[in-house]
Design a protein around this motif. Structure first.
Motif, PDB file in Angstrom:
ATOM      1  N   GLY A  42      13.270  -6.190  16.448  1.00 54.99           N
ATOM      2  CA  GLY A  42      13.840  -5.787  15.166  1.00 54.99           C
ATOM      3  C   GLY A  42      13.271  -4.442  14.759  1.00 54.99           C
ATOM      4  O   GLY A  42      13.294  -3.473  15.534  1.00 54.99           O
ATOM      5  N   GLY A  43      12.717  -4.404  13.559  1.00 58.62           N
ATOM      6  CA  GLY A  43      12.269  -3.150  12.973  1.00 58.62           C
ATOM      7  C   GLY A  43      11.255  -2.391  13.811  1.00 58.62           C
ATOM      8  O   GLY A  43      11.315  -1.166  13.907  1.00 58.62           O
ATOM      9  N   MET A  44      10.320  -3.116  14.446  1.00 58.59           N
ATOM     10  CA  MET A  44       9.286  -2.410  15.205  1.00 58.59           C
ATOM     11  C   MET A  44       9.885  -1.662  16.399  1.00 58.59           C
ATOM     12  O   MET A  44       9.475  -0.548  16.720  1.00 58.59           O
ATOM     13  N   GLY A 246      19.583  -9.455  10.392  1.00 60.25           N
ATOM     14  CA  GLY A 246      18.184  -9.561  10.804  1.00 60.25           C
ATOM     15  C   GLY A 246      17.945 -10.670  11.803  1.00 60.25           C
ATOM     16  O   GLY A 246      18.850 -11.399  12.193  1.00 60.25           O
ATOM     17  N   ARG A 247      16.666 -10.748  12.192  1.00 61.19           N
ATOM     18  CA  ARG A 247      16.254 -11.791  13.121  1.00 61.19           C
ATOM     19  C   ARG A 247      16.356 -13.150  12.417  1.00 61.19           C
ATOM     20  O   ARG A 247      16.168 -13.231  11.202  1.00 61.19           O
ATOM     21  N   ILE A 248      16.658 -14.199  13.173  1.00 62.88           N
ATOM     22  CA  ILE A 248      16.733 -15.539  12.569  1.00 62.88           C
ATOM     23  C   ILE A 248      15.349 -16.162  12.752  1.00 62.88           C
ATOM     24  O   ILE A 248      15.053 -16.811  13.764  1.00 62.88           O
ATOM     25  N   ILE A 251      10.369 -16.238   8.557  1.00 64.41           N
ATOM     26  CA  ILE A 251       9.808 -15.204   7.675  1.00 64.41           C
ATOM     27  C   ILE A 251      10.923 -14.398   6.984  1.00 64.41           C
ATOM     28  O   ILE A 251      10.719 -13.801   5.933  1.00 64.41           O
ATOM     29  N   LYS A 252      12.129 -14.416   7.577  1.00 64.54           N
ATOM     30  CA  LYS A 252      13.239 -13.644   7.008  1.00 64.54           C
ATOM     31  C   LYS A 252      13.918 -14.356   5.844  1.00 64.54           C
ATOM     32  O   LYS A 252      14.872 -13.826   5.261  1.00 64.54           O
ATOM     33  N   GLY A 253      13.478 -15.588   5.526  1.00 60.35           N
ATOM     34  CA  GLY A 253      13.941 -16.256   4.302  1.00 60.35           C
ATOM     35  C   GLY A 253      15.379 -16.731   4.343  1.00 60.35           C
ATOM     36  O   GLY A 253      16.021 -16.851   3.290  1.00 60.35           O
ATOM     37  N   SER A 311      23.780 -10.863  17.325  1.00 62.17           N
ATOM     38  CA  SER A 311      23.106  -9.559  17.304  1.00 62.17           C
ATOM     39  C   SER A 311      24.110  -8.459  17.602  1.00 62.17           C
ATOM     40  O   SER A 311      24.967  -8.623  18.468  1.00 62.17           O
ATOM     41  N   GLN A 312      23.986  -7.373  16.917  1.00 58.72           N
ATOM     42  CA  GLN A 312      24.901  -6.237  17.110  1.00 58.72           C
ATOM     43  C   GLN A 312      24.099  -4.993  17.459  1.00 58.72           C
ATOM     44  O   GLN A 312      22.998  -4.802  16.940  1.00 58.72           O
ATOM     45  N   PRO A 313      24.668  -4.122  18.319  1.00 62.54           N
ATOM     46  CA  PRO A 313      23.964  -2.855  18.567  1.00 62.54           C
ATOM     47  C   PRO A 313      23.832  -2.076  17.257  1.00 62.54           C
ATOM     48  O   PRO A 313      24.730  -2.156  16.401  1.00 62.54           O
ATOM     49  N   GLY A 337      11.090  -3.373   5.725  1.00 63.97           N
ATOM     50  CA  GLY A 337      12.433  -3.839   5.410  1.00 63.97           C
ATOM     51  C   GLY A 337      13.466  -2.753   5.666  1.00 63.97           C
ATOM     52  O   GLY A 337      14.114  -2.253   4.754  1.00 63.97           O
ATOM     53  N   LEU A 338      13.617  -2.399   6.964  1.00 64.53           N
ATOM     54  CA  LEU A 338      14.577  -1.336   7.306  1.00 64.53           C
ATOM     55  C   LEU A 338      15.985  -1.688   6.850  1.00 64.53           C
ATOM     56  O   LEU A 338      16.728  -0.826   6.385  1.00 64.53           O
ATOM     57  N   VAL A 339      16.340  -2.984   6.958  1.00 58.76           N
ATOM     58  CA  VAL A 339      17.714  -3.379   6.621  1.00 58.76           C
ATOM     59  C   VAL A 339      18.052  -3.002   5.179  1.00 58.76           C
ATOM     60  O   VAL A 339      19.154  -2.513   4.894  1.00 58.76           O
ATOM     61  N   VAL A 341      16.930  -0.544   3.382  1.00 62.79           N
ATOM     62  CA  VAL A 341      17.142   0.903   3.224  1.00 62.79           C
ATOM     63  C   VAL A 341      18.394   1.353   3.977  1.00 62.79           C
ATOM     64  O   VAL A 341      19.115   2.248   3.517  1.00 62.79           O
ATOM     65  N   GLU A 342      18.677   0.721   5.106  1.00 62.50           N
ATOM     66  CA  GLU A 342      19.926   1.041   5.813  1.00 62.50           C
ATOM     67  C   GLU A 342      21.129   0.716   4.919  1.00 62.50           C
ATOM     68  O   GLU A 342      22.085   1.502   4.831  1.00 62.50           O
ATOM     69  N   ALA A 343      21.069  -0.447   4.250  1.00 62.04           N
ATOM     70  CA  ALA A 343      22.172  -0.832   3.356  1.00 62.04           C
ATOM     71  C   ALA A 343      22.304   0.172   2.219  1.00 62.04           C
ATOM     72  O   ALA A 343      23.414   0.619   1.881  1.00 62.04           O
TER      73      ALA A 343
END
Ligand code: UDP
Length: 439
Positions: A42-44, A246-248, A251-253, A311-313, A337-339, A341-343
């Motif tokens: 994911g983000g890393m 995000g990852r399932i 921790i992703k809630g 998962s999507q590229p 939390g890249l997602v 900021v991307e949003a």
């Protein structure tokens, strides 16, 4: 024996270092080329790839070292100009659970050192990602005697506070991270909360921790045409779309989101939940942890209102963001939390947990709303208020797009190079007292 990669220019083997010429980046447990949205990618992964390419584009070559997980991977792959990805044989050449990788770290460090000897290359600074790579950097000091900066990405200490029973990080990880807090020459924290936790709860020396947030590709993540994007992902033009990316992973809630969405679905006609991330089989059916999510939705009678995309590229994600009315980031903890900021960069409001880096990126009432991760009803109320009020949604979207521009990778890379330069010049942990240097 594989062919030896040839570095351009004269071999630096045998020279004394006289500055900052090449960086060794270590990401033992996951490759920047791994497909994103899976269990450990994911983000890393995005961070290591993007940072390395932007550091290299500012004139400093980077070699990224990762563990070989397939016998067929070439030893050296070029990711972008002046960035090589080097696969290191340590342990079996197949995927291995990250909790069992610790025993292979000495072999990993040894193979990295041999690679440098064989190719005649030398490094001036190491950038280690995650605790496993931090321990590897520590071992490499014996071979190379060069400094390293470490990014934890998450710590067991911060994760364990919010993880459900059975998902706790190992005592070995917690103990190793505590040692690394003491030993690392420099630490880069992703947000002020992480820095404060390392200082106050893990007793780190404040002056060795610089806060540098990750970046977002603001050229890729831009607003798009909503109805075209909805068509592209097969969602009705008039639906009210809540998106999760995000990852399932607990921790992703995702539990919080499922409870919140049950309430939203009652209150808002046409509300649809789109889930990007996790694995689908060939028939498009969720497998693994995503199948557990699906089963819960079947039980609660909501399955018809949910779309699974797997998962999507990453370069496909702007279409999903632009198709959404609101993006939900219900994480129990998030180092950045890249997602979110991307949003924002795509002009979409965000409803996020009041946790970690999200507190600093999502502006309450301006670019979205924040709610405690364990209060699904608060997430639901925030999501519904955006879905019901298109003027509010438009304003938040515009604000989010503007706010995201300050996270450009060029700026982030320049700040990280600044840390490398100080380390290469012999400074150790005495240059981050003033947060404003990196503001
Ligand atoms: N991502 C992706 N495809 C997916 C799911 C996620 O490209 O199917 C990317 C997403 O764009 C983001 C990253 O993975 O850049 C997730 O980062 P984040 O910081 O939100 O979460 P982490 O994985 O670090 O917990």
């Amino acid at each position: 024996m594989t062919d030896t990669y040839t570095y351009p220019g004269p071999s630096v083997f045998g020279y004394e270092t006289d500055g900052l010429r090449r960086v060794a980046s270590i990401s033992v447990h996951t490759s920047p080329l791994a497909s994103l949205g899976g269990k450990d990618a994911g983000g890393m992964n995005v961070y290591v790839r993007e940072l390395s390419c932007h550091v290299a584009s500012q004139g400093l070559p980077v070699d990224i070292f990762t563990r070989r997980t397939s016998p067929d991977t070439p030893e050296v792959q070029t990711i972008c100009d002046n960035v090589n990805l080097i696969s290191i044989a340590a342990g079996p050449p197949e995927p291995v659970d990250k909790n069992t990788l610790h025993k292979y770290l000495p072999a990993f460090a040894e193979q990295m050192a041999l690679y440098a000897l064989r190719t005649g290359v030398r490094y001036d600074v190491i950038h280690a990602h995650y605790w496993l790579s931090g321990l590897t950097a520590e071992l490499l000091k014996r071979y190379w005697n060069i400094p390293y900066t470490l990014m934890f990405h998450t710590t067991a200490h911060m994760k364990n506070r919010v993880s459900p029973a059975g998902e706790q990080e190992t005592p070995l990880r917690a103990a190793s991270e505590q040692r690394l807090v003491d030993m690392a020459d420099s630490i880069i924290a992703a947000n002020p909360d992480e820095r404060a936790d390392l200082i106050w709860r893990q007793h780190a020396i404040a002056s060795k921790i610089c806060t540098i947030p990750p970046g977002v590709d603001v050229d890729l993540f831009r607003p798009g045409n909503r109805s075209q994007c909805r068509q592209a992902v097969g969602i009705d033009e008039n639906a009210k779309v809540v998106l999760f990316v995000g990852r399932i992973d607990p921790i992703k809630g995702i539990d919080t989101l499922l409870s919140a969405f049950a309430q939203v679905a009652e209150e808002v006609d046409d509300a649809v939940l789109a889930i990007v991330g996790g694995d689908l089989d060939d028939a498009g059916e969720p497998v693994g942890p995503l199948a557990v999510v699906r089963d819960r939705l079947i039980e609660s009678g909501l399955i018809d209102r949910v779309r699974f995309y797997g998962s999507q590229p990453q370069d496909r994600l702007p279409v999903f963001y632009a198709a959404a009315d609101v993006v939900s980031v219900p994480s129990r903890y998030e180092s950045f939390g890249l997602v979110a900021v991307e949003a924002m960069a795509c002009g979409v409001p965000v409803v996020a947990s009041k946790a970690g880096g999200l507190i600093f990126t999502v502006e309450e009432g301006e670019t979205g709303f924040l709610a405690p991760w364990d209060r699904p009803e608060a997430h639901a109320a925030a999501i519904a208020s955006i879905l019901r009020d298109s003027a509010l949604a438009d304003r938040m979207g515009r604000n989010g797009h503007a706010a995201a521009q300050r996270f450009s990778w060029q700026t982030v890379a320049a700040q990280v190079i600044h840390v490398y330069q100080r380390l290469a010049a012999g400074q150790r942990g005495n240059f981050c007292d003033k947060e404003e240097i990196f503001a």
